[in-house]
Design a protein around this motif. Sequence first.
Motif, PDB file in Angstrom:
ATOM      1  N   TRP A 123      45.000  35.984  41.748  1.00 37.10           N
ATOM      2  CA  TRP A 123      44.428  36.899  42.864  1.00 37.10           C
ATOM      3  C   TRP A 123      43.878  35.799  43.965  1.00 37.10           C
ATOM      4  CZ3 TRP A 123      43.236  37.628  37.851  1.00 37.10           C
ATOM      5  CH2 TRP A 123      43.799  38.836  37.204  1.00 37.10           C
ATOM      6  N   LEU A 124      43.923  36.051  45.075  1.00 36.72           N
ATOM      7  CA  LEU A 124      43.252  35.322  46.312  1.00 36.72           C
ATOM      8  C   LEU A 124      42.263  36.284  46.960  1.00 36.72           C
ATOM      9  CD1 LEU A 124      46.571  34.203  48.170  1.00 36.72           C
ATOM     10  CD2 LEU A 124      45.164  32.973  46.291  1.00 36.72           C
ATOM     11  N   MET A 125      41.022  35.738  46.540  1.00 42.32           N
ATOM     12  CA  MET A 125      39.857  36.530  47.113  1.00 42.32           C
ATOM     13  C   MET A 125      38.709  35.561  47.866  1.00 42.32           C
ATOM     14  SD  MET A 125      38.939  39.216  43.972  1.00 42.32           S
ATOM     15  CE  MET A 125      37.944  40.385  45.055  1.00 42.32           C
ATOM     16  N   ASP A 126      38.023  36.407  48.551  1.00 40.93           N
ATOM     17  CA  ASP A 126      36.759  35.611  49.149  1.00 40.93           C
ATOM     18  C   ASP A 126      35.693  36.568  49.396  1.00 40.93           C
ATOM     19  OD1 ASP A 126      36.206  36.681  52.364  1.00 40.93           O
ATOM     20  OD2 ASP A 126      38.413  36.831  51.860  1.00 40.93           O
ATOM     21  N   GLY A 127      34.357  36.087  49.320  1.00 39.54           N
ATOM     22  CA  GLY A 127      33.275  36.538  49.520  1.00 39.54           C
ATOM     23  C   GLY A 127      32.703  35.978  50.630  1.00 39.54           C
ATOM     24  N   LEU A 128      32.735  36.648  52.061  1.00 46.92           N
ATOM     25  CA  LEU A 128      32.155  36.321  53.338  1.00 46.92           C
ATOM     26  C   LEU A 128      33.009  34.997  53.555  1.00 46.92           C
ATOM     27  CD1 LEU A 128      28.488  37.048  52.846  1.00 46.92           C
ATOM     28  CD2 LEU A 128      30.186  38.629  53.549  1.00 46.92           C
ATOM     29  N   GLY A 129      34.197  34.837  53.296  1.00 43.17           N
ATOM     30  CA  GLY A 129      34.968  33.471  53.797  1.00 43.17           C
ATOM     31  C   GLY A 129      34.999  32.553  52.952  1.00 43.17           C
ATOM     32  N   ASN A 130      34.149  32.694  51.646  1.00 42.99           N
ATOM     33  CA  ASN A 130      34.081  31.592  50.607  1.00 42.99           C
ATOM     34  C   ASN A 130      35.104  31.928  49.760  1.00 42.99           C
ATOM     35  OD1 ASN A 130      31.764  31.018  48.036  1.00 42.99           O
ATOM     36  ND2 ASN A 130      33.192  29.662  48.895  1.00 42.99           N
ATOM     37  N   ASP A 131      36.333  31.346  49.958  1.00 40.21           N
ATOM     38  CA  ASP A 131      37.617  31.705  49.256  1.00 40.21           C
ATOM     39  C   ASP A 131      37.992  31.250  48.104  1.00 40.21           C
ATOM     40  OD1 ASP A 131      38.172  29.192  50.637  1.00 40.21           O
ATOM     41  OD2 ASP A 131      39.850  30.103  51.500  1.00 40.21           O
ATOM     42  N   PHE A 132      38.420  31.925  47.203  1.00 45.08           N
ATOM     43  CA  PHE A 132      39.117  31.666  45.600  1.00 45.08           C
ATOM     44  C   PHE A 132      40.539  31.865  45.420  1.00 45.08           C
ATOM     45  CE2 PHE A 132      34.737  33.481  46.046  1.00 45.08           C
ATOM     46  CZ  PHE A 132      33.914  32.421  46.008  1.00 45.08           C
ATOM     47  N   VAL A 133      40.922  30.926  44.393  1.00 42.22           N
ATOM     48  CA  VAL A 133      42.356  31.261  43.923  1.00 42.22           C
ATOM     49  C   VAL A 133      41.690  31.831  42.349  1.00 42.22           C
ATOM     50  CG1 VAL A 133      44.582  30.529  42.866  1.00 42.22           C
ATOM     51  CG2 VAL A 133      43.680  29.648  45.250  1.00 42.22           C
ATOM     52  N   ILE A 134      42.130  32.842  41.864  1.00 40.35           N
ATOM     53  CA  ILE A 134      41.494  33.247  40.624  1.00 40.35           C
ATOM     54  C   ILE A 134      42.552  33.246  39.561  1.00 40.35           C
ATOM     55  CG2 ILE A 134      40.360  35.162  39.317  1.00 40.35           C
ATOM     56  CD1 ILE A 134      38.984  35.845  41.785  1.00 40.35           C
ATOM     57  N   VAL A 135      42.530  32.762  38.618  1.00 41.45           N
ATOM     58  CA  VAL A 135      43.853  32.207  37.551  1.00 41.45           C
ATOM     59  C   VAL A 135      43.330  32.949  36.578  1.00 41.45           C
ATOM     60  CG1 VAL A 135      45.257  30.657  36.612  1.00 41.45           C
ATOM     61  CG2 VAL A 135      44.293  30.088  38.837  1.00 41.45           C
ATOM     62  N   ASP A 136      44.310  33.686  36.036  1.00 48.58           N
ATOM     63  CA  ASP A 136      44.168  34.626  34.562  1.00 48.58           C
ATOM     64  C   ASP A 136      44.790  33.910  33.343  1.00 48.58           C
ATOM     65  OD1 ASP A 136      43.810  36.360  32.797  1.00 48.58           O
ATOM     66  OD2 ASP A 136      44.778  38.168  33.890  1.00 48.58           O
ATOM     67  N   LEU A 137      43.881  33.315  32.575  1.00 50.66           N
ATOM     68  CA  LEU A 137      44.214  32.481  31.521  1.00 50.66           C
ATOM     69  C   LEU A 137      44.011  33.193  30.274  1.00 50.66           C
ATOM     70  CD1 LEU A 137      42.816  29.115  32.103  1.00 50.66           C
ATOM     71  CD2 LEU A 137      45.103  30.100  32.663  1.00 50.66           C
ATOM     72  N   ARG A 138      43.728  34.681  30.313  1.00 51.55           N
ATOM     73  CA  ARG A 138      43.298  35.535  29.099  1.00 51.55           C
ATOM     74  C   ARG A 138      44.403  35.564  28.035  1.00 51.55           C
ATOM     75  NH1 ARG A 138      40.828  40.665  32.000  1.00 51.55           N
ATOM     76  NH2 ARG A 138      42.456  39.923  33.617  1.00 51.55           N
ATOM     77  N   HIS A 139      45.783  35.254  28.589  1.00 57.50           N
ATOM     78  CA  HIS A 139      46.776  35.339  27.690  1.00 57.50           C
ATOM     79  C   HIS A 139      47.599  34.029  27.394  1.00 57.50           C
ATOM     80  CE1 HIS A 139      46.340  39.870  27.426  1.00 57.50           C
ATOM     81  NE2 HIS A 139      46.196  39.712  28.759  1.00 57.50           N
ATOM     82  N   GLY A 140      46.719  33.125  27.665  1.00 65.09           N
ATOM     83  CA  GLY A 140      47.399  31.673  27.367  1.00 65.09           C
ATOM     84  C   GLY A 140      47.348  30.839  28.984  1.00 65.09           C
ATOM     85  N   GLY A 141      47.798  29.556  28.691  1.00 64.53           N
ATOM     86  CA  GLY A 141      47.866  28.586  29.725  1.00 64.53           C
ATOM     87  C   GLY A 141      46.679  27.869  29.857  1.00 64.53           C
ATOM     88  N   ARG A 142      46.876  26.974  30.661  1.00 64.95           N
ATOM     89  CA  ARG A 142      45.624  26.103  30.923  1.00 64.95           C
ATOM     90  C   ARG A 142      45.451  25.591  32.405  1.00 64.95           C
ATOM     91  NH1 ARG A 142      46.463  20.237  30.071  1.00 64.95           N
ATOM     92  NH2 ARG A 142      48.590  19.726  30.501  1.00 64.95           N
ATOM     93  N   LEU A 143      44.478  25.172  32.883  1.00 67.02           N
ATOM     94  CA  LEU A 143      44.169  24.701  34.342  1.00 67.02           C
ATOM     95  C   LEU A 143      43.761  23.037  34.247  1.00 67.02           C
ATOM     96  CD1 LEU A 143      44.271  25.214  37.440  1.00 67.02           C
ATOM     97  CD2 LEU A 143      41.782  25.721  37.099  1.00 67.02           C
ATOM     98  N   THR A 144      44.277  22.340  34.519  1.00 74.07           N
ATOM     99  CA  THR A 144      43.901  20.962  34.568  1.00 74.07           C
ATOM    100  C   THR A 144      43.124  20.458  35.979  1.00 74.07           C
ATOM    101  OG1 THR A 144      45.956  20.038  35.619  1.00 74.07           O
ATOM    102  CG2 THR A 144      46.045  20.185  33.183  1.00 74.07           C
ATOM    103  N   SER A 145      42.451  19.421  36.070  1.00 71.70           N
ATOM    104  CA  SER A 145      41.866  19.238  37.014  1.00 71.70           C
ATOM    105  C   SER A 145      42.768  18.773  38.166  1.00 71.70           C
ATOM    106  CB  SER A 145      40.699  17.981  36.839  1.00 71.70           C
ATOM    107  OG  SER A 145      41.625  16.604  36.286  1.00 71.70           O
ATOM    108  N   GLU A 146      43.851  18.391  37.681  1.00 70.53           N
ATOM    109  CA  GLU A 146      44.916  18.002  38.801  1.00 70.53           C
ATOM    110  C   GLU A 146      45.289  19.292  39.438  1.00 70.53           C
ATOM    111  OE1 GLU A 146      44.656  14.685  36.130  1.00 70.53           O
ATOM    112  OE2 GLU A 146      45.103  16.710  35.826  1.00 70.53           O
TER     113      GLU A 146
END
Length: 285
Positions: free
Chosen positions: A16-39
Motif C-alpha cells: 500500500w502507498l499511504m501518507d500522514g500529512l505528506g509523510n509518505d510510506f510504502v507498506i509491505v505485507d509480509l504476513r504470509h511470507g517474504g522478507r525485506l532486506t536493507s537494500e
Amino acid sequence: MTARNSLQDLDGLPYWLMDGLGNDFVIVDLRHGGRLTSEAAACLGDRSGPFGCDQIITLSDHGGDVQMGIWNADGSEVGACGNATRCVGWLLAREQGTDATTIGSPAGPLHARLVGAQRVSVDMGVPKLRWQQIPLAEQMDDTRFIDIKLGPIDRPVLWGPSAVNMGNPHCVFFVEDAEAQALDRFGPLIENHPLFPERTNVSVAQVLNRTTIRLRTWERGVGMTKACGTAACAGLVSAVRRRLTDRTATVRLDGGDLEIEWREADEHVIMTGDVRLSGQGVFGD
C-alpha cells in the motif's frame, strides 16, 4: 545491484502507498511470507526509483498479532514512526472491521483508534526523558536544556535544545521564527552530533501561543520531511517541560496539523491526525 534485483524477494507480495500529512510510506505485507532486506528498503525509499518514500513499513505475523517494522529511506531500521502507526492502524481497523486495533512495534505495543473516516488517533506511550534513555553520550541531569550550540562559541545562533525519546531520539530547538532556520543545512550536523550515539531527529519549534506550535523537522536517515509524528510529540512534550504550552496543542507541520496531548493522568502521549491511501498493488505485477 539493480532496482529490479533488490526488489525481487518481494514479488507477489501486496503493498500500500499511504501518507500522514505528506509523510509518505510504502507498506509491505509480509504476513504470509517474504522478507525485506536493507537494500530493498533503500530501493523503495529512493525517490529516483520506481517508488520513493520517507519510510518503508513491514507488516509481519507475530503469534497471531501484527508486528510493524520500520525502515528509513536510507535502509536503516528504526524503533518508531507515529504517522506510519496511524496509517497502519487505519489499514488494520478497516481489515478487522473495528474502530480500534493494537499494533506491535520495536518500541512496544501501540494502540490506534479511528476517530473519523480518514482520521486516526494513536497512543504513543510515555516519553523517555532521562539522558540514558534518549540516549545521550554524556550525563546530563536536565534534558530540557542540553549542551549543544550552533555558531560562534561566544555568540551562538542556536543553543540549549531539549532532548526526548518518543521511541526514537529527538532534539528540539525553540526559536522565534521556525521558517527562518536553515534546518536543511544544520540538521545533518546535529543528527550526527557525538552527543547522540544513535543519531537523532532534529526539529525547530516556534511557540505561537499556549495551544499552537509551528514545527519543522530534519528526520534521521530521511532528511527534510513534510511531517514527522514522533517529532510533533517530542515538540509538545519539550514545550510542556519548559512551561511554554498547555498539555494539549495543535502542532503545525509543513504537511498539515497534528493534535498532540500529553495526558496528565498517565503521562501517555496521544497523537491524532489524517491519513491518506494513494495506491496499492502487488510487487512484480
